[in-house]
Design an enzyme around this catalytic site. Structure first.
Site, PDB file in Angstrom:
ATOM      1  N   LYS A  68       0.865  -1.030   0.103  1.00 32.01           N
ATOM      2  CA  LYS A  68      -0.004   0.004  -0.040  1.00 32.01           C
ATOM      3  C   LYS A  68       0.767   1.143   0.103  1.00 32.01           C
ATOM      4  CE  LYS A  68      -3.673  -2.389   2.569  1.00 32.01           C
ATOM      5  NZ  LYS A  68      -4.433  -2.554   3.675  1.00 32.01           N
ATOM      6  N   TYR A 193      -5.967  -5.591  -7.175  1.00 28.43           N
ATOM      7  CA  TYR A 193      -5.445  -5.503  -5.930  1.00 28.43           C
ATOM      8  C   TYR A 193      -4.805  -6.619  -5.234  1.00 28.43           C
ATOM      9  CZ  TYR A 193      -5.920  -4.783  -0.637  1.00 28.43           C
ATOM     10  OH  TYR A 193      -5.948  -4.711   0.538  1.00 28.43           O
TER      11      TYR A 193
HETATM   12  N1  GLU Z   1      -4.394  -8.430   1.003  1.00 24.63           N
HETATM   13  C1  GLU Z   1      -4.744  -8.201   2.126  1.00 24.63           C
HETATM   14  C2  GLU Z   1      -6.293  -7.735   2.471  1.00 24.63           C
HETATM   15  O1  GLU Z   1      -6.300  -6.957   1.829  1.00 24.63           O
HETATM   16  C3  GLU Z   1      -3.713  -7.240   2.900  1.00 24.63           C
HETATM   17  C4  GLU Z   1      -4.256  -6.971   4.170  1.00 24.63           C
HETATM   18  C5  GLU Z   1      -2.915  -6.447   5.120  1.00 24.63           C
HETATM   19  O2  GLU Z   1      -1.892  -7.090   4.723  1.00 24.63           O
HETATM   20  O3  GLU Z   1      -3.241  -6.093   6.015  1.00 24.63           O
HETATM   21  O4  GLU Z   1      -6.972  -8.152   3.371  1.00 24.63           O
END
Ligand code: GLU
Length: 309
Positions: A68, A193
Site C-alpha cells: 500500500k 488489488y
Molecule cells: N491483501 C490483504 C487484504 O486486503 C492485505 C491486508 C494486510 O496485509 O493488512 O486483506
C-alpha cells in the site's frame, strides 16, 4: 554503522523468535495459512551497499499491506497531491484494517487513509494505465526500480486464493463504488488489488525498498531520484501514523521508526537517513502485526537508539 555483523543480528533474532509461538499465522487468505509460524528473518540495507542479515532471508514473502505504501507513492506521482487527497484522507482510524464502520459514519464516504483496505482500494483504482495489465506492470516496474531487482514477480497462488475469498474487500469496493469513489468494475479492481498484494520478494528486497524511502526517495547506489522527496516524506509519515494497523501509536512510542506491516508477516522499515529494514515473521499478534518481528524491532531500537522521536 549501527549493527555490523550477521552474528549480532542472529542473537537478536533468536531472542525475538521466542515470542513467535504466542502469535498465529493469518489464514483468512487460505494460501497464507501454509506459512511456518516459527520463521523469522531480517535484512538491513545500508546506503553504502552493505547488507547484513539473519535467518532465511532468501525466503520469498508476499507484500500484502506493505504494497500500500508503494501504490500510494505511484499514484501521488501519477495524479498529484490534490487529486489523491480529494479521494482518500490522511487520518489514522484506530480501527482494524478491513473495517467498514467509519465509511458509513462519514459525511462523504471517503476512506480515512490509504493504509486501510478501503483507502488502498481507492489508491489502486487510481493507478494509471490503459488496462489492468498495464496498471499492474507499471506498479511492478516501479517496484523493480526501488528494489533494484527486475526479477520480482507475484504469487499467482496467493493472488488467486485472496481473490476467491475477498468477501470483505468486495463489500468495501461496492460500497465505495456506490459513493462514487471508484468507477471501475469491482471484480477487475479486486483482480488488480489481489495481484498487488501478492507481489513477492525476500527480506533483502524489502530492506532495499525501506532504504530508498529512508534516503528520501534517492537510490543511494546510482544517486537517481526514484521517488520525489515530498512523496517519500508523505509515505513515511503514513507509515508512522498508520503503518502498523491500530497499533501504530504504541509502535511509535516503543520503536519510533516509520514502518509498514502486512498480514503475511512482512515489515518494511525506513530509518531516516540511515538504512532500510526488511523482516519476515508470519506469526501475527492480535492486531495483525508480526509478533516476533515487532519484538525484534523493539530489541534493535532499544539497543541502538533508533527512535526518531
Ligand atoms: N491483501 C490483504 C487484504 O486486503 C492485505 C491486508 C494486510 O496485509 O493488512 O486483506
Amino acid at each position: 554503522m549501527f549493527c555490523k555483523s550477521n552474528e549480532e543480528l542472529d542473537t537478536l533474532v533468536n531472542d525475538a523468535r521466542k515470542v513467535a509461538s504466542l502469535g498465529k499465522v493469518a489464514d483468512y487468505i487460505p494460501e497464507l495459512g501454509k506459512a511456518n509460524g516459527n520463521d523469522l528473518s531480517i535484512a538491513i540495507h545500508y546506503p553504502d551497499g552493505n547488507c547484513i542479515s539473519a535467518g532465511d532471508v532468501e525466503r520469498k514473502i508476499t507484500l500484502q499491506s506493505v504494497s500500500k505504501v508503494i501504490s500510494l507513492a505511484l499514484v501521488l506521482m501519477d495524479r498529484g497531491y490534490q487529486y489523491v487527497f480529494d479521494r482518500v484522507g490522511m487520518e489514522p482510524t484506530g480501527d482494524p484494517f478491513n473495517s467498514i464502520a467509519r465509511l458509513e459514519r462519514a459525511n462523504v464516504a471517503k476512506p480515512l487513509n490509504p493504509m486501510i483496505n478501503a483507502g488502498a482500494l481507492v489508491v489502486t483504482h487510481m493507478i494509471k494505465g490503459n488496462n489492468v495489465e498495464e496498471r499492474f506492470q507499471r506498479l511492478l516496474n516501479f517496484i523493480h526500480d526501488i528494489a533494484d531487482n527486475r526479477k520480482i514477480g507475484y504469487s499467482t497462488n496467493v493472488a488467486q486464493s485472496e481473490f476467491e475469498t475477498a468477501y470483505l474487500n468486495r463489500s468495501l469496493g461496492y460500497f465505495l463504488k456506490q459513493h462514487g469513489l471508484i468507477n471501475e468494475d469491482i471484480e477487475q479492481l479486486l483482480g488488480l488489488y489481489t495481484r498487488q498484494c501478492a507481489i513477492e520478494m525476500n527480506c533483502l528486497d524489502l530492506a532495499r525498498i525501506g532504504l530508498v524511502l529512508a534516503m528520501d526517495g534517492v537510490d543511494p547506489s546510482s544517486g537517481k531520484v526514484i521517488i520525489p522527496v515530498d512523496v517519500a516524506r508523505i509515505c513515511k509519515t503514513f507509515m508512522v501514523t498508520c503503518g502498523m494497523y491500530d497499533a501504530s501509536g504504541e509502535f511509535a512510542i516503543k520503536i519510533g521508526i516509520p514502518a509498514k506491516s502486512g498480514v503475511s508477516g512482512g515489515i518494511m522499515g525506513a530509518v531516516p537517513g540511515k538504512f532500510g529494514i526488511g523482516i519476515f515473521g508470519p506469526a501475527l499478534d492480535e492486531k495483525g502485526n508480526s509478533i516476533a518481528g515487532i519484538k525484534l524491532l523493539e530489541l534493535l531500537s532499544k539497543k541502538y537508539r533508533l527512535s526518531m522521536f
